[in-house]
Scaffold this motif. Sequence first.
Motif, mmCIF file in Angstrom:
data_model
loop_
_atom_site.group_PDB
_atom_site.id
_atom_site.type_symbol
_atom_site.label_atom_id
_atom_site.label_comp_id
_atom_site.label_asym_id
_atom_site.label_seq_id
_atom_site.Cartn_x
_atom_site.Cartn_y
_atom_site.Cartn_z
ATOM 1 N N ARG A 155 13.841 -5.664 3.995
ATOM 2 C CA ARG A 155 13.329 -4.874 2.885
ATOM 3 C C ARG A 155 12.069 -5.494 2.296
ATOM 4 N N GLY A 156 11.537 -6.474 2.974
ATOM 5 C CA GLY A 156 10.461 -7.253 2.390
ATOM 6 C C GLY A 156 9.231 -6.465 2.009
ATOM 7 N N SER A 157 8.801 -5.519 2.853
ATOM 8 C CA SER A 157 7.550 -4.813 2.569
ATOM 9 C C SER A 157 7.650 -3.985 1.297
ATOM 10 N N ASP A 158 8.776 -3.308 1.084
ATOM 11 C CA ASP A 158 8.969 -2.549 -0.153
ATOM 12 C C ASP A 158 9.022 -3.477 -1.355
ATOM 13 N N LYS A 159 9.696 -4.610 -1.198
ATOM 14 C CA LYS A 159 9.811 -5.575 -2.291
ATOM 15 C C LYS A 159 8.443 -6.124 -2.679
ATOM 16 N N VAL A 160 7.620 -6.418 -1.671
ATOM 17 C CA VAL A 160 6.298 -6.989 -1.930
ATOM 18 C C VAL A 160 5.414 -5.987 -2.664
ATOM 19 N N ARG A 161 5.419 -4.732 -2.222
ATOM 20 C CA ARG A 161 4.612 -3.714 -2.899
ATOM 21 C C ARG A 161 5.035 -3.558 -4.359
ATOM 22 N N HIS A 162 6.340 -3.544 -4.583
ATOM 23 C CA HIS A 162 6.826 -3.380 -5.946
ATOM 24 C C HIS A 162 6.503 -4.610 -6.794
ATOM 25 N N MET A 163 6.633 -5.794 -6.218
ATOM 26 C CA MET A 163 6.323 -7.005 -6.972
ATOM 27 C C MET A 163 4.850 -7.043 -7.355
ATOM 28 N N HIS A 164 3.973 -6.640 -6.442
ATOM 29 C CA HIS A 164 2.542 -6.603 -6.759
ATOM 30 C C HIS A 164 2.294 -5.668 -7.940
ATOM 31 N N GLU A 165 2.935 -4.515 -7.913
ATOM 32 C CA GLU A 165 2.787 -3.549 -9.000
ATOM 33 C C GLU A 165 3.305 -4.118 -10.313
ATOM 34 N N VAL A 166 4.485 -4.723 -10.286
ATOM 35 C CA VAL A 166 5.082 -5.283 -11.507
ATOM 36 C C VAL A 166 4.199 -6.384 -12.086
ATOM 37 N N LEU A 167 3.752 -7.299 -11.238
ATOM 38 C CA LEU A 167 2.944 -8.415 -11.722
ATOM 39 C C LEU A 167 1.620 -7.931 -12.311
ATOM 40 N N CYS A 168 0.953 -7.005 -11.616
ATOM 41 C CA CYS A 168 -0.331 -6.503 -12.103
ATOM 42 C C CYS A 168 -0.161 -5.751 -13.420
ATOM 43 N N ASN A 169 0.850 -4.895 -13.496
ATOM 44 C CA ASN A 169 1.083 -4.143 -14.730
ATOM 45 C C ASN A 169 1.413 -5.065 -15.896
ATOM 46 N N SER A 170 2.111 -6.151 -15.612
ATOM 47 C CA SER A 170 2.531 -7.071 -16.670
ATOM 48 C C SER A 170 1.357 -7.756 -17.348
ATOM 49 N N ILE A 171 0.260 -7.932 -16.607
ATOM 50 C CA ILE A 171 -0.922 -8.579 -17.188
ATOM 51 C C ILE A 171 -2.086 -7.598 -17.318
ATOM 52 N N HIS A 172 -1.777 -6.297 -17.234
ATOM 53 C CA HIS A 172 -2.784 -5.233 -17.380
ATOM 54 C C HIS A 172 -3.898 -5.352 -16.345
ATOM 55 N N ASP A 173 -3.525 -5.770 -15.162
ATOM 56 C CA ASP A 173 -4.479 -5.918 -14.058
ATOM 57 C C ASP A 173 -4.377 -4.675 -13.163
ATOM 58 N N PHE A 174 -4.727 -3.530 -13.723
ATOM 59 C CA PHE A 174 -4.464 -2.275 -13.035
ATOM 60 C C PHE A 174 -5.360 -2.055 -11.819
ATOM 61 N N ASP A 175 -6.498 -2.711 -11.778
ATOM 62 C CA ASP A 175 -7.390 -2.572 -10.614
ATOM 63 C C ASP A 175 -7.265 -3.744 -9.645
ATOM 64 N N HIS A 176 -6.258 -4.620 -9.842
ATOM 65 C CA HIS A 176 -5.970 -5.735 -8.934
ATOM 66 C C HIS A 176 -7.154 -6.696 -8.801
ATOM 67 N N GLN A 177 -7.867 -6.880 -9.876
ATOM 68 C CA GLN A 177 -8.975 -7.829 -9.851
ATOM 69 C C GLN A 177 -8.507 -9.264 -10.070
ATOM 70 N N THR A 178 -7.359 -9.438 -10.721
ATOM 71 C CA THR A 178 -6.823 -10.776 -10.947
ATOM 72 C C THR A 178 -5.847 -11.164 -9.841
ATOM 73 N N ILE A 179 -4.860 -10.316 -9.596
ATOM 74 C CA ILE A 179 -3.905 -10.570 -8.521
ATOM 75 C C ILE A 179 -4.349 -9.761 -7.314
ATOM 76 N N HIS A 180 -5.136 -10.390 -6.467
ATOM 77 C CA HIS A 180 -5.706 -9.689 -5.319
ATOM 78 C C HIS A 180 -4.643 -9.241 -4.331
ATOM 79 N N ARG A 181 -3.675 -10.112 -4.104
ATOM 80 C CA ARG A 181 -2.771 -9.875 -2.985
ATOM 81 C C ARG A 181 -1.404 -10.462 -3.272
ATOM 82 N N VAL A 182 -0.366 -9.710 -2.913
ATOM 83 C CA VAL A 182 0.994 -10.241 -2.818
ATOM 84 C C VAL A 182 1.445 -9.934 -1.401
ATOM 85 N N GLN A 183 1.714 -10.968 -0.640
ATOM 86 C CA GLN A 183 1.912 -10.792 0.806
ATOM 87 C C GLN A 183 3.008 -11.708 1.316
ATOM 88 N N GLN A 184 3.780 -11.212 2.259
ATOM 89 C CA GLN A 184 4.771 -12.046 2.930
ATOM 90 C C GLN A 184 4.126 -12.819 4.073
#
Length: 241
Positions: free
Chosen positions: A138-167
């Motif tokens: 289930r890793g790929s779904d988990k990674v996509r969701h984690m990237h979304e959660v982390l970015c939203n938590s710090i208002h990084d909606f355009d992924h300029q701070t958290i570039h990548r969450v990757q397995q």
Amino acid sequence: MTARLINIYCDESCHLENDRARAMVLGGVYCDASEIRRISNAVRGIKDRHNVAPGFEIKWTKVSKGALPFYRELIAFFLNDTSLRFRGILVPDKSILNHDEYDQTHDDWYYKMYYLMLRYVFSAPHSYNVYLDIKDTRGSDKVRHMHEVLCNSIHDFDHQTIHRVQQIRSHESPVLQLADLLIGAVAYQSRGLQGSDAKLQLIEDLKLRLGDNILTRSSSFGATKFNLFRWEANGGANGST
């Protein structure tokens, strides 16, 4: 302040809801992305000095009496290298969590713990790549969701701070393997295990340099080399910190 790209290599111990283990540890080793090649070469040199095969994967579960000199040098390398830092979260007893009370699943809580672990690391104006050890299908779904959660938590909606969450596969990254080693030490100490003299020696090496309670109690905010947060459920439930 000059903006830097920082890589964070994350791993976990006993994170599943029904794995019969009380303590859970999440953690990551991080450094500037520009330092990765140098660090990888340094670990390769340690392996050469101890006649360890280049492809040998560094893991807490592989610590033994015969391999102790090799692992002690790895711990010393982490402690002495100013570019490497560790941040972790210790949950001493996940068996008392009450997810229903907080209208969440264990996965929801798991993502919250990852955010609590990583928010200490995130700092403007730097940007980040977050690498996770592959655990399940289930890793790929988990990674996509984690990237979304982390970015939203710090208002990084355009992924300029958290570039990548990757397995990634742990055998591909010496820094991820160092994270496994440090997380293993925290988990072993928190569970009060005594079965391996070699593992106890590594724990002693960490405590001698960082402090007696470094593996079991929350660090001060200013502890940047090795920073651990001990998360306790509020009143026997999994409330906020």
